[in-house]
Design a protein around this motif. Sequence first.
Motif, PDB file in Angstrom:
ATOM      1  N   LEU A 133      56.218  31.941  32.679  1.00 52.84           N
ATOM      2  CA  LEU A 133      57.596  30.701  33.113  1.00 52.84           C
ATOM      3  C   LEU A 133      59.046  31.723  32.707  1.00 52.84           C
ATOM      4  O   LEU A 133      60.032  30.400  33.179  1.00 52.84           O
ATOM      5  CB  LEU A 133      56.953  29.852  31.945  1.00 52.84           C
ATOM      6  CG  LEU A 133      55.671  29.169  32.698  1.00 52.84           C
ATOM      7  CD1 LEU A 133      55.420  28.082  31.155  1.00 52.84           C
ATOM      8  CD2 LEU A 133      55.934  28.303  33.516  1.00 52.84           C
TER       9      LEU A 133
ATOM     10  N   SER B 291      48.679  33.296  30.062  1.00 53.77           N
ATOM     11  CA  SER B 291      49.469  32.969  31.334  1.00 53.77           C
ATOM     12  C   SER B 291      48.967  31.517  32.056  1.00 53.77           C
ATOM     13  O   SER B 291      49.132  31.307  32.653  1.00 53.77           O
ATOM     14  CB  SER B 291      47.523  33.759  32.244  1.00 53.77           C
ATOM     15  OG  SER B 291      46.802  33.735  32.552  1.00 53.77           O
TER      16      SER B 291
ATOM     17  N   ASP C 197      50.071  22.808  37.768  1.00 54.53           N
ATOM     18  CA  ASP C 197      50.580  23.370  37.795  1.00 54.53           C
ATOM     19  C   ASP C 197      52.949  22.700  38.178  1.00 54.53           C
ATOM     20  O   ASP C 197      53.834  23.502  38.463  1.00 54.53           O
ATOM     21  CB  ASP C 197      51.433  23.755  39.623  1.00 54.53           C
ATOM     22  CG  ASP C 197      50.430  22.991  40.639  1.00 54.53           C
ATOM     23  OD1 ASP C 197      50.877  21.650  39.983  1.00 54.53           O
ATOM     24  OD2 ASP C 197      50.741  22.608  41.931  1.00 54.53           O
TER      25      ASP C 197
ATOM     26  N   TRP D 213      55.102  25.388  36.673  1.00 58.10           N
ATOM     27  CA  TRP D 213      55.474  26.103  37.343  1.00 58.10           C
ATOM     28  C   TRP D 213      55.827  25.769  38.550  1.00 58.10           C
ATOM     29  O   TRP D 213      56.874  26.667  39.099  1.00 58.10           O
ATOM     30  CB  TRP D 213      53.931  26.790  38.411  1.00 58.10           C
ATOM     31  CG  TRP D 213      53.244  27.428  37.050  1.00 58.10           C
ATOM     32  CD1 TRP D 213      52.300  26.579  36.031  1.00 58.10           C
ATOM     33  CD2 TRP D 213      53.235  28.827  35.809  1.00 58.10           C
ATOM     34  NE1 TRP D 213      51.273  27.360  34.778  1.00 58.10           N
ATOM     35  CE2 TRP D 213      52.125  28.638  34.997  1.00 58.10           C
ATOM     36  CE3 TRP D 213      54.059  29.736  36.109  1.00 58.10           C
ATOM     37  CZ2 TRP D 213      52.372  29.252  34.182  1.00 58.10           C
ATOM     38  CZ3 TRP D 213      53.050  30.514  35.473  1.00 58.10           C
ATOM     39  CH2 TRP D 213      52.906  30.822  34.137  1.00 58.10           C
ATOM     40  N   ARG D 214      55.920  25.107  38.898  1.00 55.52           N
ATOM     41  CA  ARG D 214      56.827  24.592  40.243  1.00 55.52           C
ATOM     42  C   ARG D 214      58.349  24.239  39.776  1.00 55.52           C
ATOM     43  O   ARG D 214      59.415  24.441  40.386  1.00 55.52           O
ATOM     44  CB  ARG D 214      56.794  23.165  40.535  1.00 55.52           C
ATOM     45  CG  ARG D 214      55.280  23.302  42.113  1.00 55.52           C
ATOM     46  CD  ARG D 214      54.594  21.778  42.365  1.00 55.52           C
ATOM     47  NE  ARG D 214      53.859  21.411  41.463  1.00 55.52           N
ATOM     48  CZ  ARG D 214      53.835  19.460  41.222  1.00 55.52           C
ATOM     49  NH1 ARG D 214      55.189  19.635  41.545  1.00 55.52           N
ATOM     50  NH2 ARG D 214      53.845  19.740  40.615  1.00 55.52           N
TER      51      ARG D 214
ATOM     52  N   VAL E  36      58.066  29.237  40.235  1.00 52.06           N
ATOM     53  CA  VAL E  36      56.688  30.341  39.913  1.00 52.06           C
ATOM     54  C   VAL E  36      55.748  29.395  40.620  1.00 52.06           C
ATOM     55  O   VAL E  36      55.371  29.259  40.372  1.00 52.06           O
ATOM     56  CB  VAL E  36      56.714  31.316  38.720  1.00 52.06           C
ATOM     57  CG1 VAL E  36      55.926  31.918  38.334  1.00 52.06           C
ATOM     58  CG2 VAL E  36      57.940  31.540  38.380  1.00 52.06           C
TER      59      VAL E  36
ATOM     60  N   TYR F 105      52.551  29.462  40.953  1.00 55.52           N
ATOM     61  CA  TYR F 105      50.726  28.905  40.191  1.00 55.52           C
ATOM     62  C   TYR F 105      49.791  30.345  40.427  1.00 55.52           C
ATOM     63  O   TYR F 105      49.403  30.869  39.759  1.00 55.52           O
ATOM     64  CB  TYR F 105      50.281  27.650  40.468  1.00 55.52           C
ATOM     65  CG  TYR F 105      49.026  27.320  39.265  1.00 55.52           C
ATOM     66  CD1 TYR F 105      49.504  27.199  37.820  1.00 55.52           C
ATOM     67  CD2 TYR F 105      47.845  27.309  39.642  1.00 55.52           C
ATOM     68  CE1 TYR F 105      48.696  26.961  36.711  1.00 55.52           C
ATOM     69  CE2 TYR F 105      47.373  26.996  38.442  1.00 55.52           C
ATOM     70  CZ  TYR F 105      46.667  27.012  37.602  1.00 55.52           C
ATOM     71  OH  TYR F 105      46.317  26.078  36.889  1.00 55.52           O
TER      72      TYR F 105
ATOM     73  N   ARG G  86      50.691  33.430  37.935  1.00 54.46           N
ATOM     74  CA  ARG G  86      50.580  33.583  37.401  1.00 54.46           C
ATOM     75  C   ARG G  86      50.338  34.634  36.447  1.00 54.46           C
ATOM     76  O   ARG G  86      50.146  35.287  35.612  1.00 54.46           O
ATOM     77  CB  ARG G  86      50.192  31.946  36.801  1.00 54.46           C
ATOM     78  CG  ARG G  86      48.919  32.097  36.723  1.00 54.46           C
ATOM     79  CD  ARG G  86      48.372  30.268  36.053  1.00 54.46           C
ATOM     80  NE  ARG G  86      46.859  30.562  35.390  1.00 54.46           N
ATOM     81  CZ  ARG G  86      46.300  30.041  36.732  1.00 54.46           C
ATOM     82  NH1 ARG G  86      46.462  30.368  37.649  1.00 54.46           N
ATOM     83  NH2 ARG G  86      45.016  29.789  36.184  1.00 54.46           N
TER      84      ARG G  86
ATOM     85  N   ARG H 125      51.795  37.892  37.386  1.00 57.01           N
ATOM     86  CA  ARG H 125      53.151  38.274  36.687  1.00 57.01           C
ATOM     87  C   ARG H 125      53.344  38.685  35.231  1.00 57.01           C
ATOM     88  O   ARG H 125      54.372  38.626  34.528  1.00 57.01           O
ATOM     89  CB  ARG H 125      54.037  36.732  37.123  1.00 57.01           C
ATOM     90  CG  ARG H 125      54.712  36.669  38.357  1.00 57.01           C
ATOM     91  CD  ARG H 125      54.908  35.292  39.435  1.00 57.01           C
ATOM     92  NE  ARG H 125      55.721  35.836  40.473  1.00 57.01           N
ATOM     93  CZ  ARG H 125      56.451  35.341  40.221  1.00 57.01           C
ATOM     94  NH1 ARG H 125      57.707  34.864  39.852  1.00 57.01           N
ATOM     95  NH2 ARG H 125      56.952  34.799  41.415  1.00 57.01           N
TER      96      ARG H 125
END
Length: 294
Positions: free
Chosen positions: A75, A102, A109, A112-113, A117, A119, A122, A125
């Motif tokens: 994140l 993660s 999500d 993440w939005r 990033v 979802y 994840r 990443r």
Amino acid sequence: MTKVGVHLPAFGVDPSAGTAEHARHAEDVGLESVWVGDHLIPKGRPYVDSTLTLATAAAATERIRLGFGVMIVALRPVAWAAKQIASLQHLSGGRVLLGVGSGGAVHGDAAWRAVGVPYRERGARTDAALDVLPALIAGEPVKVAGEEVALSPGATVPPLLIGGGAGTLRRVARYGDEWYAAFSGPAEIAAAMGRLGGLAEEYGRPVPRLTVGVSVGLGDVPAARIDAQVRGLTEYGMDEAGARASLIVGEPAAAAERFAELAEAGAHRIIAMPFPADRLRQTELVAGVAALLR
């Protein structure tokens, strides 16, 4: 000797004391560590920033370890995450325990939005961050997004605990000093540790140690509160029977037997996640369990 830690309460759970008081109390009763979750937009209870929470705990204490349970590194830009971790190591005198994960589906999500990033990325990443995170924390030159970066001041890299279930064992074996398993029973943990040994050998690394998180409600806890916690755990993918069996409830002597079973399965550290609201009292009871393990 099995180490025992406790999660600090989420924001507003125990209004009788703040983060500093809870951390001092855990240190005063002899626990090894305090832990915080890491959430941007959590479902349910609100959380304040995990790094600032642990910095507050560090300033209020002298000995107790400070654990991320767990930091969602994907994140954040990885260089910023490393800067926060290295700074906390310096400010705390090297007391950080770095749990990394993660993120779970239970929180959706939205976070993440909010940071742009995807979802679905994840996991990849998270692995990409773990490839460079230790070197960044240490202040060593490392390429990030095609640019060579060296942060200063570098810090001693804290123990790296990889959080997640049995599906994350390859990540644990590849990157972790420890596996941070939550809400798992002794038989499940023992079987997974056997698989983890083989994976660690595959990567030419030592077998990671084991830290286990458990949901606890010690003393006289109303049945309705226990039922509510069972319902909450089912949101993490557990069935009702499994969720109920995973809870550690009752008096410290009975809880100590459950902790001993986890230690026998390989856990060198157990992190209590109390669910009743009387968190100062729960911390005292957890310390009583720890004393019975010595």
